[in-house]
Design an enzyme around this catalytic site. Sequence first.
Site, PDB file in Angstrom:
ATOM      1  N   SER A 307      52.345  43.973 101.838  1.00  0.00           N
ATOM      2  CA  SER A 307      53.151  42.756 101.710  1.00  0.00           C
ATOM      3  C   SER A 307      52.725  41.702 102.743  1.00  0.00           C
ATOM      4  O   SER A 307      51.547  41.341 102.808  1.00  0.00           O
ATOM      5  CB  SER A 307      54.629  43.118 101.847  1.00  0.00           C
ATOM      6  OG  SER A 307      55.456  42.033 101.537  1.00  0.00           O
ATOM      7  N   ASP A 589      55.389  42.180  90.645  1.00  0.00           N
ATOM      8  CA  ASP A 589      55.790  43.536  91.023  1.00  0.00           C
ATOM      9  C   ASP A 589      57.277  43.637  91.355  1.00  0.00           C
ATOM     10  O   ASP A 589      57.714  44.597  91.982  1.00  0.00           O
ATOM     11  CB  ASP A 589      54.960  44.038  92.206  1.00  0.00           C
ATOM     12  CG  ASP A 589      55.190  43.236  93.488  1.00  0.00           C
ATOM     13  OD1 ASP A 589      56.018  42.301  93.479  1.00  0.00           O
ATOM     14  OD2 ASP A 589      54.535  43.546  94.510  1.00  0.00           O
ATOM     15  N   HIS A 640      57.379  46.613  94.272  1.00  0.00           N
ATOM     16  CA  HIS A 640      56.778  46.047  95.482  1.00  0.00           C
ATOM     17  C   HIS A 640      56.871  46.978  96.682  1.00  0.00           C
ATOM     18  O   HIS A 640      55.905  47.109  97.445  1.00  0.00           O
ATOM     19  CB  HIS A 640      57.457  44.718  95.813  1.00  0.00           C
ATOM     20  CG  HIS A 640      56.884  44.025  97.012  1.00  0.00           C
ATOM     21  ND1 HIS A 640      55.638  43.440  97.005  1.00  0.00           N
ATOM     22  CD2 HIS A 640      57.380  43.845  98.268  1.00  0.00           C
ATOM     23  CE1 HIS A 640      55.386  42.919  98.192  1.00  0.00           C
ATOM     24  NE2 HIS A 640      56.429  43.159  98.983  1.00  0.00           N
TER      25      HIS A 640
END
Length: 682
Positions: A307, A589, A640
């Site tokens: 991320s 996602d 995610h």
Amino acid sequence: MTSTLTHRLMKRNQSDTVLSQHDRPDQPQDEGGLERLHALKKDAEDRVRAAKKHTGRRFYTTRRFLFPLGLILGILLGFIFVQPSDFQDLQTHLALLMDEFEISMPQFPNLDLPQLDFSRVESEWRRLWSNIPEPWKLNTNGLEFTVGEKIAGRGLTAKHPVVLVPGIISTGLESWSTSPDYRAFFRKKLWGGFSMISQVTFNRDKWIAALMLDPVTGLDPPGAKVRAAEGIDAASSFIQGYWLWSKIVENLAVVNYDTNNLHLAPYDWRLSYYNLEERDGYFSKLRATIEGFVARENRKVVLTAHSMGSTIILYFFKWVESPEHGKGGSDWVENHIEAFISVAGTHLGVAKAMAAFLSGEMKDTVQINPAGAYVLERFFSRKERQNLFRSWAGSASMWIKGGDDVWGNATWAPDDLDNTTHTHGALISFRENPRGLQGEDGLSNMTSDDAGTWILERTPTTFQRMMQGNYSFGIERDVEKLRANNVDFTKWTNPLEIQLPYAPSMKMYCVYGHGKDTERSYWYTQKQYEFDEVQPDQPSAVCTAAAAAGGCTAGGLLPLARTTHIDAEYTDDGARPPVVNGVRVGEGDGTVSLLSLGAMCVEGWKRARWNPARIRVVTVELPHNPVATIPRGGGTTSDHVDILGSLALNEIILKVATGAGDEVGDAFVSDIREYARRIKWD
């Protein structure tokens, strides 16, 4: 007093007389009086029923529902979080707790009472725990160590040292303040773990004050001192039972990784990247760790970031090369980094960050049920969330990048579907007559460029200065200017304004999920006026007579501005893309849009302008196919966060780390290559 009681007694006797006549039909009665009595009784009953219907609470808000629900949830949480081994120390903890609060058990000299013994409870709990299917336990999913065993079975073992860099909000934060106001928090986690839940529940205001950064300095406010937790446990799990990096660590351990060749680099994700180094020396420590691994193992390092951690690594590459900062030279990355694995990287920003900065909202807050929304607003309001988000300068690095050239204009966006009814290019849209505007004009649909300016105008000047002093969100096509940006740290979080390091032997892997609805753009609305400290110098803050009809009170506190928030009342499932509670969903996602995840990987970094060394960039898209009966989707999810437990991702990481990275090739399940070609790169 006596006369009042006498009057009430006479009325009661009169009522009793009427009722007794009604009960004895043999007595002569006034038929007209009885009819009036029945009419009054029926009218009273109708009024009672109407009042109950008007004021009656929904069933899910009553104690008859909430009490058994609490019991069930408590039992479920016990099964999830309480391990059988926890009972071994329960008796000791209970004794310490009683001593702390000076609680003593009553003494009965003539009775021989047995001591508390939890051994039977432990054995029964262990029996129940063993009967729970492994995939149903949140802290396990039945797939532990399996990828590592598969790779080890091929004879592969640890080769390159591995450094893991977590994403935003993944690292636990703990208090080191000895100030009287915060001493109760000392060495306790304010973010992550059950300690956080306790502080949020029982000491919310102090918790917010400790985590909110000073808006001017971007550092801890006076008296507070919050730092990132250290070690692999700092981001292995968010709380007990909710894993983050622990699955990857488990599989790496099977192929002979431990703390001698594996390092997790936690950081205070609230800080701007510049302050990460200024206050914590984060990038200096990261450089020293990598250099230590290379010197000891005589092998280059594999960096794996998730991320926002991927943006941290891009910034680190520029920082370590810069003659004004890391002073490592232009060949440092080439000499020290074997590969960089970007997992669900936020390369071009996140739309939900824009909504969070504007109104303290996102898809997660507007699509919860009404009861949850009520509790959230009462406990942690939009305004409080908004102020907290704006104080965290690190999260501002996820502001969307590239403007209209990347995200589209008023009529078109690269990721628009065929036969779309409303383009994603309008990042923020308004209905023609949203409730509360009452005929006011001046609002129109906004592209990413327009929306960015509009949002900044509605933020405090301290936030605007922070953005200007730390970040840049444009697109640079001139090669000479790109080279000049190598020494401008405000450009280093934007891959469109910097070049990848000159490291021709380094490999890059972009791995991310696809197939989960992701917020891409929004419908917004404005309602009543409120006191607002943001725009004291704006003429529009003055309450005019014409605006008074919309809720502005002339002569009231100034400045005044309309509340702006996601139009949660607007849902259109028939639209393309569909709109749910004011949120237009797109591909991604579940958190990051597909364009941000993959456009640089499949197109931007394929161009010499941004990748002068022609570093090999491999893109692997993982389809989101969660198992419905397993919490968090099992080994085939690509959400995610839950992607960190994906079997496919774990296999890719282990292959690269053990020297089999050449086996990893491009794999696509979306149209990202077509979307990326539509972007205005030139």
